[in-house]
Write an enzyme that holds these catalytic residues in place. Structure first.
Site, short mmCIF file in Angstrom:
data_model
loop_
_atom_site.label_atom_id
_atom_site.label_comp_id
_atom_site.label_asym_id
_atom_site.label_seq_id
_atom_site.Cartn_x
_atom_site.Cartn_y
_atom_site.Cartn_z
N ILE A 1 -18.91 15.83 91.02
CA ILE A 1 -18.08 15.76 89.95
C ILE A 1 -18.85 14.97 89.06
CG2 ILE A 1 -15.94 15.08 88.84
CD1 ILE A 1 -15.95 17.25 91.27
N CYS B 1 -11.56 27.06 82.27
CA CYS B 1 -12.01 26.15 81.69
C CYS B 1 -13.51 26.28 81.96
CB CYS B 1 -11.58 24.84 82.49
SG CYS B 1 -9.85 24.36 82.20
N ASN C 1 -15.07 29.02 82.13
CA ASN C 1 -15.63 30.18 81.27
C ASN C 1 -15.90 29.56 79.87
OD1 ASN C 1 -16.15 32.97 80.87
ND2 ASN C 1 -14.26 32.74 79.40
N ARG D 1 -55.50 21.15 75.18
CA ARG D 1 -56.41 21.01 76.37
C ARG D 1 -57.59 22.04 76.64
NH1 ARG D 1 -57.61 17.80 80.65
NH2 ARG D 1 -57.89 18.97 82.77
N GLU E 1 -20.91 25.57 87.76
CA GLU E 1 -20.22 26.65 86.83
C GLU E 1 -20.63 28.14 87.23
OE1 GLU E 1 -18.75 25.09 84.04
OE2 GLU E 1 -19.76 23.10 84.13
#
Ligand code: FAD
Length: 400
Positions: A179, A254, A256, A284, A379
């Site tokens: 969490i 939520c 989404n 480089r 998610e």
């Protein structure tokens, strides 16, 4: 044949000229977030990542809040009421600094605040949203459990009434895992099974029986607080339940919102890595010339520019749809699936251009790359968004 380089003819940070599609207000939001990142995040974030801790999450939350970035696309209750596209641009800039910083902001605004704003009672909104918008209060969002990730319907966290009528207290028992913001949160939006299906609860983290131990040993999102939530007979008043939603529709709505931010944010990590690789390649030298002059390097850089441009265009398109209210969740899945996958590819390719330096925290590339491994999973994993899209295209669900 070796030829000397000329000045580039395209702006590498916007090779497709997408900026022309942005309004002055949108550019102003982007510029102010970029300034915040340059002054207050970029000089320190590699060190936070290396140490595995955000130096001052409360201070950072207040800084984000003072700029109106917390719950910025929500209206009222101290929220800034900006557009979805402006929210997306802010996510892109924050994630160009670090995915962990964007995570702090999007968990606060799109998960915890959105849950209360969309599904909460008037009292819950009054109590929490103004202080969360200002960053005085930090929120977290507890859905995932040790044994319930992609399949949140199998959650074991349970809320039961201590009595028989609607005014009875609730008692919560269970564990949540992975969490974001957990250990520094003042309030947790916790999803739990009840006799009437999944319900959301607004849990002050000072409640007896609530604890949020930190998760250590992460190799990704190290500049972000990640925690377990332990709910041991947490007693809450009847008014703690989010009254306006029942079932998984609550948490999924939520997610989404937050995924929309990831569609944009992932392109920030991609931009930072691609521009770092481009700069490195021009400086480089090997075999007597800049490595930018080798065709194989140019192929990598050209592919990065193409995928970055496509990803930003897709994010902008979805932002415009969201701003007129027609964006569908499956389209957010399409965006998250593509943009995180391509951002990760850009980072991996950029890392190869940096050679051994690619594995050093002196450059942002490996940090972004490692961060995006989390963003790919949270998610909704790649596989879940593939299945969402597959179902939307064919009408056949293939989840089980
Ligand atoms: P699992 O669901 O166990 O999946 C494991 C693998 O199996 C994946 O590849 C998955 O795609 C695949 N798989 C599963 N089912 C299927 C299927 N039907 N078909 C094909 N493949 C399948 N959660 C929160 O609630 N709040 C937070 O704030 C939060 N923050 C997080 C921060 C970090 C840094 C991380 C890493 C995670 C966070 N999460 C949070 C949890 C995250 O959302 C979950 O990790 C995610 O949903 C995946 O769940 P899981 O890890 O249990 O994987």
């Amino acid at each position: 044949m070796n030829t000397p380089g000329n000045a580039p003819t395209l702006d590498p940070s916007d090779p497709a000229g997408i900026d022309a599609q942005l309004s002055a207000d949108e550019k102003a939001v982007r510029a102010s977030v970029r300034r915040l990142c340059e002054e207050h995040i970029d000089p320190y974030v590699a060190d936070w990542f290396e140490r595995g801790e955000l130096a001052d999450p409360r201070g950072l939350a207040k800084q984000l809040g003072s700029m109106g970035l917390l719950g910025m696309h929500l209206e009222g209750y101290g929220c800034a009421g900006m557009s979805a596209t402006e929210y997306g641009l802010a996510c892109l800039e924050l994630e160009a600094s670090d995915s962990g910083i964007r995570s702090l902001m999007s968990v606060q605004g799109s998960l915890a605040m959105f849950a209360i704003w969309r599904w909460g009672s008037e009292e819950q909104k009054q109590e929490w949203l103004p202080s969360m918008a200002s960053g005085e209060a930090i929120g977290c969002f507890g859905l995932t459990e040790p044994d319930a990730g992609s399949d949140p319907g199998s959650m074991r966290t349970r809320a039961r009434r201590d009595g028989h009528d609607d005014s009875a207290d609730w008692i919560l028992d269970g564990r949540k895992m992975w969490i974001t913001n957990g250990s520094v949160a003042d309030v947790a939006v916790v999803w739990a099974n009840t006799d009437e299906g999944v319900r959301g609860f607004v849990v002050p983290t000072s409640a007896a029986g609530f604890s949020a131990p930190l998760i250590h040993h992460k190799m990704s999102l190290r500049a972000s607080v990640t925690s377990e939530l332990v709910l041991d007979q947490v007693r809450l008043p009847a008014s703690a339940m989010l009254p306006e939603v029942r079932g998984l529709k609550g948490p999924l709505s939520c997610l989404n919102e937050a995924r929309f931010g990831i569609v944009w944010g992932s392109m920030g990590a991609a931009r930072s890595s691609y521009l770092t690789a481009l700069r490195y390649a021009t400086e480089r030298e090997q075999f007597g010339r800049p490595i930018a002059g080798f065709q194989l390097t140019q192929q990598k850089l050209a592919d990065m520019a193409v995928e970055y441009s496509k990803g930003v265009l897709l994010a902008l398109h979805l932002g415009r749809l969201k701003d007129v209210g027609t964006l569908q969740p499956e389209q957010v899945s399409l965006g998250k699936l593509n943009n995180v996958r391509e951002a990760l590819e850009i980072c991996r390719s950029a890392r190869t251009i940096l050679g051994a330096n690619g594995i050093s925290l002196e450059y942002p590339v490996i940090r972004h790359m490692n961060n995006l491994e989390s963003v790919l999973t949270y998610e909704g994993t790649v596989e879940m968004h593939t299945l969402v899209l597959g179902q939307a295209l064919t009408g056949h669900g293939a989840f089980r």
